[in-house]
Design a protein around this motif. Structure first.
Motif: not given
Length: 469
Positions: A360-377
């Motif tokens: 759940v958490i591993a997929t959730m972070i991908g929803n908000f990694n927007d390309g502004s920072v590597a590994g933002k979430i």
């Protein structure tokens, strides 16, 4: 012929030649950035030395207390009035029975790395180990600053309440000569958990600290921002929250203000009113962290203080907590999404205590990694009940399968002990073993230089860049 490996030798946990190369040539020498711990800042400022091994090893360590209780040891030898050596004897009596618990590995890693003691702790060796280690601890070479140096620590981020004066952080900053960074981290949970019986008292203390009355929700947000600015002036770059789950109900500031005023007037709240307030203040804090350029951390899923009798007699944080089983996905999605909608989502690390929620958490972070920072979430490392081999492997496998392990910011101690830093080594060995096995199995190319660089990034470089230390 089956060859039995030596316990805790230089290739501990490293099952393949590739794993050994990755660890010894790439991971081992990397400095440590410990971006979340509970170390006491006053002891770092004072450069404290300890009288004996019990004082540095058993005082305050609820991991060990839980094991001792399970082994039939009376509370007198855990949190009670037994003498220091008596307590150590009972711990030595327990250690042989901790085999396959991470405490068995940590105990002997710490004896080796700090004290060069390679004996197995047991009742037979207890006196010798206690005397030898205690004698070393009383010397300047084993002061807390030198213990940090011994482990190649570069940064420690303590965990601090908004009510904290941060006097020791100020003293260390004024001293200016200690090469290891000690930074505060902002943990305002007292001002989120409105149903806590002491909530109104915390508000009064905060008002006295900021110098103005706090009667409305807006007053509270103003006061918390003032404290956050003060933390920032002393190098704070992170916040932290230890919550059962995220609060993300629909709210209005008016409804949050109404709930806040009711509690200050001594009235009780309904579950809905409390959730509205908690959601409003948590959203405000999220926007504030974005304005400050901080990373926000959420440690989710602990069911705390399960034993009411023990809580009454011993207080919190004495070893009576467990994993919880709340539903995490929907509220977490809503909370992060509301911040992201107006580009107010700061860098975020989400730590999960229940392995059933790893994917759940591993997929959730991908929803908000927007390309502004590597590994933002980030999906944070295995913590508390999961900071052991199986828990770390499961967290990294979930992250690998559904995100980018290569952008992971790695391990932390989450500890109150100055002897806990071999947990970074433990993590690094597990990481190298996973990748080394993949190389040996043909699942990854035998490109030691590139994969070695990824290992160094996870161990140190990613965190250095991510936090801006």
């Amino acid at each position: 012929m089956l060859v039995t490996k030596t316990f805790l030798d230089e290739d501990f946990l490293l099952q393949t030649e590739a794993a050994r190369t990755l660890y010894h040539e790439f991971a081992k020498q990397m400095p440590i950035i410990d971006y979340h711990n509970h170390l006491p800042p006053d002891q770092i400022v004072a450069d404290k030395t300890f009288e004996n091994l019990t004082q540095i090893w058993l005082y305050g360590d609820h991991y060990k207390w839980r094991a001792m209780r399970t082994n039939g040891i009376n509370e007198r030898y855990c949190t009670g009035d037994a003498g220091d050596y008596e307590k150590f004897e009972k711990w030595a009596e327990t250690v042989p029975y901790t085999l396959r618990n991470p405490l068995y590995h940590w105990t002997h890693l710490e004896l080796q790395r700090y004290f060069d003691v390679h004996d197995i702790l047991s009742p037979r060796t207890a006196r010798k180990i206690y005397d030898e280690c205690s004698e070393k601890l009383r010397t300047p070479d084993f002061s807390v600053r030198n213990l940090l140096r011994k482990m190649n620590v570069e940064v420690v981020c303590t965990t601090d309440d908004p009510l904290d004066s941060l006097e020791y952080h100020q003293q260390l900053k004024a001293e200016g000569s200690f090469e290891i960074q000690m930074r505060p981290a902002f943990r305002p949970d007292k001002f989120i958990l409105i149903t806590n019986p002491n909530f109104a008292t915390y508000i009064q203390k905060l008002a006295a600290l900021v110098g103005f009355e706090i009667q409305r929700f807006d007053d509270l947000t103003k006061a918390l921002r003032a404290r956050a600015d003060f933390f920032a002036s002393l190098g704070c770059l992170l916040s932290d929250h230890g919550l059962e789950h995220i609060y993300a109900a629909d709210f209005t500031i008016e409804a949050a203000d109404s709930a806040f005023q009711k509690v200050l007037a001594g009235q009780s709240l309904s579950t809905t009113e409390a959730l509205v307030y908690q959601s409003a203040i948590l959203h405000f804090l999220g926007t504030m962290y974005h304005e400050l350029g901080w990373t926000q951390q959420f440690h989710l899923g602990a069911l705390r203080n399960n034993n009411a009798r023990a809580l009454r007699l011993l207080g919190p944080d004495t070893g009576w907590d467990s994993m919880g089983d709340w539903s995490q996905a929907q509220a977490l999605s809503k909370f992060l999404g509301k911040l992201d909608e107006y580009d107010q989502l700061s860098k975020t690390i989400i730590y999960n205590l229940n392995p059933a929620d790893n994917e759940v958490i591993a997929t959730m972070i991908g929803n908000f990694n927007d390309g502004s920072v590597a590994g933002k979430i980030q999906f944070g490392s295995g913590w508390w009940f999961l900071d052991q081999k199986d828990g770390m492997e499961k967290q990294m496998n979930a992250l690998s399968n559904m995100g980018l392990l290569s952008r992971f910011v790695g391990m932390l101690t989450d500890s109150r002990s100055f002897l806990s830093f071999p947990r970074h080594e433990y993590f690094r060995r597990i990481l190298c073993n996973m990748l080394g096995n993949d190389i040996e199995n043909g699942e990854l190319p035998n490109d030691t230089e590139w994969i070695g660089q990824i290992v160094q990034n996870i161990c140190y470089n990613n965190a250095k860049q991510y936090f801006g230390f």
